[in-house]
Structure formats: C-alpha cells, structure tokens
Enzyme design. Structure first.
Site, mmCIF file in Angstrom:
data_model
loop_
_atom_site.group_PDB
_atom_site.id
_atom_site.type_symbol
_atom_site.label_atom_id
_atom_site.label_comp_id
_atom_site.label_asym_id
_atom_site.label_seq_id
_atom_site.Cartn_x
_atom_site.Cartn_y
_atom_site.Cartn_z
ATOM 1 N N HIS A 92 -19.419 -36.159 6.041
ATOM 2 C CA HIS A 92 -20.348 -35.776 7.116
ATOM 3 C C HIS A 92 -19.633 -34.882 8.130
ATOM 4 O O HIS A 92 -20.170 -33.849 8.556
ATOM 5 C CB HIS A 92 -20.862 -37.021 7.871
ATOM 6 C CG HIS A 92 -21.763 -37.911 7.070
ATOM 7 N ND1 HIS A 92 -21.592 -39.272 7.003
ATOM 8 C CD2 HIS A 92 -22.864 -37.630 6.326
ATOM 9 C CE1 HIS A 92 -22.557 -39.802 6.244
ATOM 10 N NE2 HIS A 92 -23.337 -38.817 5.822
ATOM 11 N N ARG A 127 -24.102 -32.882 -2.251
ATOM 12 C CA ARG A 127 -22.920 -33.292 -3.017
ATOM 13 C C ARG A 127 -23.066 -32.974 -4.494
ATOM 14 O O ARG A 127 -22.135 -32.552 -5.155
ATOM 15 C CB ARG A 127 -22.678 -34.797 -2.852
ATOM 16 C CG ARG A 127 -22.185 -35.172 -1.486
ATOM 17 C CD ARG A 127 -22.331 -36.642 -1.223
ATOM 18 N NE ARG A 127 -23.732 -37.036 -1.301
ATOM 19 C CZ ARG A 127 -24.200 -38.228 -0.965
ATOM 20 N NH1 ARG A 127 -23.373 -39.164 -0.560
ATOM 21 N NH2 ARG A 127 -25.487 -38.497 -1.037
#
Ligand code: PNS
Length: 160
Positions: free
Chosen positions: A17, A90
C-alpha cells in the site's frame, strides 16, 4: 490542482500500500488517502487505528493527506472535487474486482476515473488478510509492513 484519491480498507496497511501511495504522490500534486469503513469486513483495527498507522508510515511524503470515510466513495470524491482514483493491481485476480468497482464508480459519477499502478513484483504476493493470518500464527511479517503496523499487530494479536 491534480489530486488523486487512494481509497482502501488498509486493515492493516502493508508495504505494498505504501509503495502505491508513494508512487501516486510522485505523479500528482497531492494525494488524499481515504481509509474506508467496510461494513462487509470484520476489521482487526478501527478506522482511527488504521488512519494513524498510515499517517506514521507516510510521514515522509509531504503531499499526502489522510482521511477516513464511511459511505460511497463517489460521495467523498464529489465532496472533495477529486476526479482520479489511484489503486494498485497485484495480479489478474485483482483485475476483475477492480474493473467492476472502477466502472461502477464511473457510472455513479461520470467525471471520476480510476488509474492503476502495477504492484512491484516484490510486493505482488502481499495482502492485508495474508499478513494478518501469518502474524496470527506467529510467522514473521516484519519485512512486509511498516514498523508501526508491526508493533500494532504484535500488540493486538498477543492476547489471541
Ligand atoms: O482495499 P480494498 O478493501 O480493496 O478497498 C475497497 C474499497 C474500500 C475502495 C471499496 O470497498 C469502496 O470504495 N468502498 C466504499 C463504498 C463504495 O463506494 N462501494 C461501491 C464501490 S464501487
């Protein structure tokens, strides 16, 4: 002024993050990081705790502002006059869910677009849920989360 919105549950924030937010902060004049209350998820940390952890982890980034929010993301974007959401991707498995949210947000607020930053390969396997699971069973997560998050995880899970 170009402002990006980086929303998430951040329960807890991970190095992945932080990487996405740092990179957004390099491309936009400012970034609003919104810690979102998600009634569908049973959070380990309160909204205030998650916001404080992110604030500490991002203290080195000047153009980042932390906020917490419960409600529709489009309402936050509208209230703040923000037209760009930046999120991390991702793997292909993220794509379907993110595509659906991006399209729904755009349908609700046509001025609002979503841009994606691809996760660094070193963080591509990382998720908040896996971090919690590994930490809960005593596995090492010190290289996966900011130091303040590690402390908070140790504290929260030690009684379990
Ligand atoms: O990090 P996450 O949990 O994948 O983030 C998901 C989040 C918080 C960005 C998403 O659930 C969200 O935007 N929630 C706010 C409520 C909302 O607007 N729901 C409709 C999304 S299309």
């Amino acid at each position: 002024m170009s402002v990006a919105l980086c929303p998430g549950s951040y329960d807890p924030p991970t190095n992945g993050h932080v990487d996405v937010i740092e990179r957004a902060a390099r491309h936009f004049e400012s970034v609003v990081v919104a810690v979102i209350e998600n009634p569908g998820k049973n959070a380990l940390f309160s909204l205030e705790e998650r916001t404080a952890m992110l604030k500490e982890a991002l203290a080195h980034v000047d153009n980042v502002e932390l906020t917490s929010f419960g409600g529709l993301l489009v309402d936050l974007a509208r209230a703040r006059g923000i037209s760009i959401i930046v999120k991390g991707l991702r793997a292909v498995s993220d794509f379907e869910y993110e595509l659906q949210m991006a399209q729904m947000n755009n349908a609700l607020l046509p001025d609002l677009d979503t841009m994606f930053v691809t996760a660094k390969p070193s963080w591509a396997f990382l998720s908040s849920s896996l971090v919690k699971e590994v930490a809960r069973y005593g596995g090492a997560v010190d290289r996966l989360v900011p130091p303040g998050v590690l402390r908070a995880l140790e504290e929260r899970l030690k009684g379990e």
